[in-house]
Design a protein around this motif. Structure first.
Motif, PDB file in Angstrom:
ATOM      1  N   VAL A  81       0.805  -1.178   0.102  1.00 48.73           N
ATOM      2  CA  VAL A  81       0.124   0.048   0.088  1.00 48.73           C
ATOM      3  C   VAL A  81       0.982   1.175  -0.014  1.00 48.73           C
ATOM      4  N   VAL A  82       0.715   2.093  -0.892  1.00 44.63           N
ATOM      5  CA  VAL A  82       1.409   3.384  -1.128  1.00 44.63           C
ATOM      6  C   VAL A  82       0.505   4.435  -1.299  1.00 44.63           C
ATOM      7  N   SER A  83       0.604   5.419  -0.867  1.00 42.01           N
ATOM      8  CA  SER A  83       0.120   6.720  -1.339  1.00 42.01           C
ATOM      9  C   SER A  83       0.210   7.321  -2.717  1.00 42.01           C
ATOM     10  N   ARG A  84      -0.943   7.478  -3.525  1.00 41.40           N
ATOM     11  CA  ARG A  84      -0.985   7.694  -4.972  1.00 41.40           C
ATOM     12  C   ARG A  84      -0.138   9.058  -5.181  1.00 41.40           C
ATOM     13  N   GLY A  85       0.267   9.966  -4.114  1.00 39.82           N
ATOM     14  CA  GLY A  85       1.096  11.063  -4.374  1.00 39.82           C
ATOM     15  C   GLY A  85       2.481  10.921  -4.127  1.00 39.82           C
ATOM     16  N   GLU A  86       2.878   9.429  -3.726  1.00 45.35           N
ATOM     17  CA  GLU A  86       4.284   9.157  -3.492  1.00 45.35           C
ATOM     18  C   GLU A  86       4.680   8.271  -4.787  1.00 45.35           C
ATOM     19  N   LEU A  87       3.869   8.159  -5.889  1.00 46.86           N
ATOM     20  CA  LEU A  87       4.222   7.015  -6.885  1.00 46.86           C
ATOM     21  C   LEU A  87       5.448   7.931  -7.769  1.00 46.86           C
TER      22      LEU A  87
END
Length: 462
Positions: A165-171
């Motif tokens: 799980v990763v924040s969309r703003g950190e891709l």
């Protein structure tokens, strides 16, 4: 050749005859016969492709010499006057003398994987693990060949065939088209994006956690910023959430500062120790950025998780060689003495260089450069801004000074920049607004620059 004019040949001479020429013999002495034969054949083939155009032996020998120069030159030292201190294309962090000496010492036989006290096989990471743990507060550590490899190993060992799980703003995507989603795909993980580009909340992570979730991951946005209506989850809160669900929380920190740069008046960068203190179970970061060492990817964190990474088959494929480990240990020793770090670590010394000192150097170098470029360019001292580079604090610039080369009489900024690149030690600046800017922040050896200046007029004419 003896200097007499040689008539053009209608067809290439035999390679055996060309090899007897003194010029060819000199090439053989420098490069060996097999390479010279290949070069002569390539030059002769080029001659045949000219559809019957004539050529002298001297032309073919000259073309062969150029072929050899192109194919055997290897890496060349350059003068980095781009204004980017950690320039990825130029090898990022310049190494301190201590690291260079350590690499030389380790170049022969060394105790890379040997426990000298026990007289049995050892672990190569043992040479740097204690220092990394001391500097970060982690339980254990290992090293691989770059940070992308560190992230790949972490994901493959802990989350293969499961969700991360990763924040969309950190891709993020960084240099060389390295993308976090691509690395996850190659690691066999399923990316679970949460939140939006500008705002992600703890509830977004909580709702994404399911039976297939392997870990929560936070990625430092090192090469861009999001401002305005934003929200992100603090590392402490994310770690608490992960531990509540009995899973690890990992942080990809990228630039990997071991000390708070605000200590020296530089823009603040997240530190590895702060991430560990906040509860991160694993932190990955680079060795050749703010740490100031060789190319490496470092993973620090909980001993049990580091052990899993170390046992994974991929670890062997990604491991560091002995000279890189030696250099890294030397740099970590410097990092362990922060009171003297600004004087001893080149990357920090360059970042801290005062604008007044750089401007003074520019004033001293301007007359000599103006003299050799008269008629081709006007040379002026100007203020400018440097950047840290390699994704570290992209919005924070450092006041600097440069020599501005403004072309005249039919010349162009691109032609000036090309002539500078053709110097024996290429000089790399940046072209902006029709001029070439030579930011002097990273020029610590002015003599290496000045000694080449008389060659510039000839390079511009050619």
């Amino acid at each position: 050749m003896d200097g007499t004019e040689i008539p053009a040949l209608r067809r290439p001479p035999a390679i055996a005859r060309l090899l007897q020429a003194p010029a060819a013999q000199a090439l053989v002495a420098a490069h060996g016969r097999p390479l010279v034969v290949e070069a002569l054949r390539a030059a002769a083939a080029e001659f045949r492709a000219r559809a019957g155009a004539g050529a002298a032996e001297a032309e073919i020998l000259g073309a062969a010499a150029q072929w050899l120069a192109r194919h055997t030159r290897g890496l060349r030292p350059v003068l980095n006057l781009t204004g980017t201190v950690l320039h990825t294309n130029l090898g990022r962090a310049p190494l301190p003398p201590e690291a260079l000496w350590a690499m030389t010492e380790a170049a022969g036989a060394a105790d890379l994987e040997l426990d000298l006290e026990a007289g049995r096989r050892g672990e190569r990471d043992s040479h740097l693990e204690a220092l990394l743990c001391h500097l970060t507060g982690a339980e254990a550590a290992l090293a691989v060949n770059n940070n992308a490899a560190a992230v790949l190993l972490l994901l493959r060992a802990l989350a293969s065939r499961r969700e991360v799980v990763v924040s969309r703003g950190e891709l993020v995507e960084i240099g060389g088209a390295f993308r976090i989603p691509d690395i996850m795909h190659e690691a066999g993980c399923r990316l679970r994006e949460v939140g939006t580009t500008n705002r992600t909340h703890a509830q977004d992570y909580a709702e994404a956690i399911g039976p297939r979730t392997a870990l929560l991951m936070k990625v430092h946005r090192s090469n861009y910023i999001i401002e305005g209506f934003t929200a992100e989850v603090a590392e402490e809160e994310l770690a608490t959430l992960a531990h509540r669900h009995s899973m690890p929380m990992a942080v990809d920190l990228g630039s990997g500062s071991l000390h708070d740069l605000a200590r020296w008046g530089l823009p603040q960068e997240p530190t590895v120790r702060a991430a560990i203190t906040a509860g991160a179970d694993l932190v990955t970061f680079s060795g050749d950025k703010l740490l100031g060492g060789p190319q490496a990817g470092l993973v620090v964190g909980r001993a049990a998780l580091i052990a899993k990474l170390r046992r994974h088959p991929l670890k062997r494929a990604l491991r560091l060689d002995k000279t890189a480990i030696a250099a890294l240990v030397a740099v970590l020793r410097l990092q362990a003495d922060p009171d003297r770090l600004a004087q001893r670590l080149p990357v920090l010394r360059l970042l801290l260089r005062p604008q007044a000192e750089i401007a003074s150097l520019a004033e001293r170098l301007r007359p000599g450069l103006a003299a050799v470029l008269q008629g081709a360019a006007e040379v002026a001292v100007t203020t400018c801004e440097s950047q840290i580079g390699s994704g570290a604090r992209p919005a924070d610039l450092l006041p600097s000074a440069a020599l501005a080369l403004s072309p005249r009489r039919g010349s162009t900024a691109d032609a000036l920049a090309a002539a500078l690149r053709r110097l024996p030690v290429p000089v790399l600046g940046r072209v902006t607004h029709g001029s070439v800017l030579l930011d002097l922040r990273c020029l610590e050896d002015p003599a290496s620059f000045e000694s080449q200046l008389p060659l510039l007029p000839g390079l511009l004419a050619g």
